[in-house]
Write a protein that holds these residues in place. Structure first.
Motif, PDB file in Angstrom:
ATOM      1  N   GLU A 165       0.832  -1.213   0.000  1.00 26.68           N
ATOM      2  CA  GLU A 165       0.000   0.000   0.000  1.00 26.68           C
ATOM      3  C   GLU A 165       0.862   1.257   0.000  1.00 26.68           C
ATOM      4  O   GLU A 165       0.588   2.213  -0.727  1.00 26.68           O
ATOM      5  N   LYS A 166       1.923   1.250   0.827  1.00 27.70           N
ATOM      6  CA  LYS A 166       2.751   2.452   0.953  1.00 27.70           C
ATOM      7  C   LYS A 166       3.541   2.731  -0.318  1.00 27.70           C
ATOM      8  O   LYS A 166       3.747   3.888  -0.701  1.00 27.70           O
ATOM      9  N   LEU A 167       4.007   1.675  -0.989  1.00 32.40           N
ATOM     10  CA  LEU A 167       4.827   1.853  -2.188  1.00 32.40           C
ATOM     11  C   LEU A 167       4.003   1.786  -3.474  1.00 32.40           C
ATOM     12  O   LEU A 167       4.556   1.952  -4.567  1.00 32.40           O
ATOM     13  N   LYS A 168       2.681   1.510  -3.299  1.00 31.80           N
ATOM     14  CA  LYS A 168       1.773   1.462  -4.454  1.00 31.80           C
ATOM     15  C   LYS A 168       2.232   0.447  -5.514  1.00 31.80           C
ATOM     16  O   LYS A 168       2.267   0.738  -6.717  1.00 31.80           O
ATOM     17  N   ILE A 169       2.622  -0.731  -5.038  1.00 37.39           N
ATOM     18  CA  ILE A 169       2.951  -1.841  -5.930  1.00 37.39           C
ATOM     19  C   ILE A 169       2.236  -3.080  -5.404  1.00 37.39           C
ATOM     20  O   ILE A 169       1.722  -3.074  -4.279  1.00 37.39           O
ATOM     21  N   ASN A 170       2.196  -4.166  -6.205  1.00 29.59           N
ATOM     22  CA  ASN A 170       1.456  -5.337  -5.751  1.00 29.59           C
ATOM     23  C   ASN A 170       2.281  -6.168  -4.761  1.00 29.59           C
ATOM     24  O   ASN A 170       3.505  -6.016  -4.661  1.00 29.59           O
ATOM     25  N   GLU A 171       1.599  -7.073  -4.069  1.00 28.50           N
ATOM     26  CA  GLU A 171       2.256  -7.854  -3.007  1.00 28.50           C
ATOM     27  C   GLU A 171       3.280  -8.832  -3.566  1.00 28.50           C
ATOM     28  O   GLU A 171       4.244  -9.192  -2.879  1.00 28.50           O
ATOM     29  N   SER A 172       3.075  -9.271  -4.810  1.00 21.08           N
ATOM     30  CA  SER A 172       4.062 -10.201  -5.392  1.00 21.08           C
ATOM     31  C   SER A 172       5.403  -9.497  -5.597  1.00 21.08           C
ATOM     32  O   SER A 172       6.471 -10.097  -5.415  1.00 21.08           O
ATOM     33  N   ALA A 173       5.359  -8.197  -5.942  1.00 19.38           N
ATOM     34  CA  ALA A 173       6.600  -7.428  -6.079  1.00 19.38           C
ATOM     35  C   ALA A 173       7.269  -7.247  -4.715  1.00 19.38           C
ATOM     36  O   ALA A 173       8.497  -7.319  -4.596  1.00 19.38           O
ATOM     37  N   ILE A 174       6.455  -7.026  -3.681  1.00 18.28           N
ATOM     38  CA  ILE A 174       6.995  -6.922  -2.322  1.00 18.28           C
ATOM     39  C   ILE A 174       7.661  -8.234  -1.920  1.00 18.28           C
ATOM     40  O   ILE A 174       8.754  -8.251  -1.343  1.00 18.28           O
ATOM     41  N   GLN A 175       7.001  -9.347  -2.231  1.00 23.66           N
ATOM     42  CA  GLN A 175       7.565 -10.664  -1.917  1.00 23.66           C
ATOM     43  C   GLN A 175       8.927 -10.841  -2.590  1.00 23.66           C
ATOM     44  O   GLN A 175       9.881 -11.336  -1.989  1.00 23.66           O
TER      45      GLN A 175
END
Length: 444
Positions: free
Chosen positions: A407-417
């Motif tokens: 949410e904070k970086l405005k990218i999807n969770e797969s990218a966070i993973q």
């Protein structure tokens, strides 16, 4: 220190302590009462100080009108090896304040004269009452009455507190006729308050290169989002020579955090305007609406005398540890910057933080939001931009979830993973626990 207009000593808690608090509330600058120090300034200590602290909070809450919640702070200090209770009282915005059982009279209202608290003359009481602001956000009725506070509940739960059925009353979300006020509207999950963080190319406002809009949600969440955004912008300048390694943040991390939080807490929201944050090549400008509070001079402002414009917001931000104690913000900023970074006008207060410079330096990500402090890590330069952004948010809040990072970086969770897996492979972070776990920063 001896007793004076701003300092009162009490050897022990007395029945007339409310009188001293009222006198400071009715002053422009407030003051400090020390419990456990005799009239000569010698510490004698306070027994069962935690219990005394709770009793005094309850007394001030129930015995003084208008409400002084958010206008006083209780701090335990060590003096001469003894526990002393320090009561910091801010100047109030809704004068005259008075002792509830005596009413708005000479018997109930007091003013500080020299080192003593004296009855306030009837004429002065009437004059102050006539001038009492009717534009306080606590007195303004919210146009929207169907309000929800799930975001605020989450923040309180994060510090181990639950909002009970009486929270609207306890947090002063209600007008005298028990309708939701503008404080409640600001803390509501959805509102019309827009908070802008803008970036310009160069040193003027001609070429806007980035415009981020936060807000439209609980003001506490908007504050944290701005802290997180400027966290990422507060780069570390690094230059390594044969003799030394030079490192500097663009802006001091303690001062910038205080400046951001102060802008939110002390902003004048009566016109539905939010503070704004502007990044230039050579500086950061933070502008809040509303000039100095009436009766407070610039010298008193710099000395840390506090006249909170929004006592209800101050109380909530203190609950959530976003504010340390009354009057601490400006002196903390002045530890790192000169007074001339502050600009005053009738309708605005602006702080201009010049950017640090190291010639031929590299830049890596910075830290402002979440915890104050943290460490600089040599290995940060080895990370990609996305990995660095994730790392800095984790460093600021080790309990942050992947969903919150997305949410904070405005990218999807797969990218966070993908980024967190890379950070773990590089041994920058480790995961302790599962769903309710936390991120561990490797300090080597």
């Amino acid at each position: 220190m001896t007793e004076n207009k701003h300092i009162e000593y009490k050897q022990q808690v007395t029945p007339e302590l409310e009188k001293e608090v009222v006198a400071f509330l009715n002053g422009n600058e407030g003051g400090t009462i020390y419990i456990g120090i005799d009239k000569k300034g010698h510490p004698v200590g306070v027994e069962e100080i935690d219990q005394v602290q709770l009793q005094l909070k309850d007394r001030f809450k129930n015995n003084i009108l208008p409400s002084c919640l958010g206008l006083f702070d209780l701090v335990i200090e060590k003096r001469g090896g003894k526990d002393v209770l320090k009561i910091i009282v801010a100047g109030g915005y809704e004068k005259p304040y008075y002792i509830k059982k005596y009413g708005m009279s000479e018997k109930g209202s007091f003013i500080r004269i020299g080192s003593s608290s004296e009855p306030m003359p009837t004429r002065q009481i009437e004059q102050l009452f006539a001038k009492r602001t009717r534009h306080s956000i606590g007195n303004i009725k919210s146009n929207k009455q169907e309000l929800h506070f799930q975001q605020l509940r989450i923040y309180y739960q994060g510090i181990g507190k639950d909002l009970n059925d009486q929270f609207a009353k306890n947090l002063e979300f209600l007008t005298e006729d028990r309708a939701f006020n503008f404080v409640a509207y600001l803390m509501n999950d959805s509102n019309t308050i827009s908070v802008k963080v803008a970036r310009y190319k160069g040193i003027d406002r001609v070429d806007l290169t980035e415009s981020n809009e936060y807000g439209f949600e609980s003001l506490v969440k908007a504050t944290q989002q701005v802290l997180d955004k400027l966290n990422l912008e507060n780069k570390t300048l690094t230059k390594i020579t044969a003799k030394e390694r030079q490192e500097k943040r663009l802006w001091n991390k303690i001062a910038i955090r205080e400046a951001i939080v102060n802008a939110f807490v002390h902003n004048d929201y009566s016109k539905e305007l939010a503070p704004k944050f502007e990044l230039f090549d050579d500086r950061l400008e933070i502008t809040s609406n509303g000039g100095l509070p009436e009766g407070l001079s610039k010298d008193e402002f710099f000395e840390g005398f506090s006249v909170p414009r929004n006592k209800e917001l101050m109380r909530i931000f203190k609950d959530l540890d976003l504010v340390e104690q009354l009057g601490s913000g400006i002196p903390r900023i002045l530890q790192f910057y000169e007074k001339d970074v502050f600009q005053f006008s009738e309708n605005f207060l602006r702080i201009v933080l010049p950017s640090n410079v190291i010639e031929d330096a590299d830049q890596v990500g910075g830290q402002v939001g979440g915890q104050v402090g943290g460490q600089d890590h040599n290995h940060v330069k080895e990370l990609t931009k996305g990995q660095d952004q994730v790392f800095r948010l984790i460093e600021a809040n080790p309990k942050i979830s992947r969903r919150e990072l997305a949410e904070k970086l405005k990218i999807n969770e797969s990218a966070i993973q993908k980024h967190t897996n890379a950070l773990k492979e590089k041994k920058v972070i480790e995961r302790e626990g599962k769903t309710t776990g936390y991120w561990k920063i490797n300090k080597e």
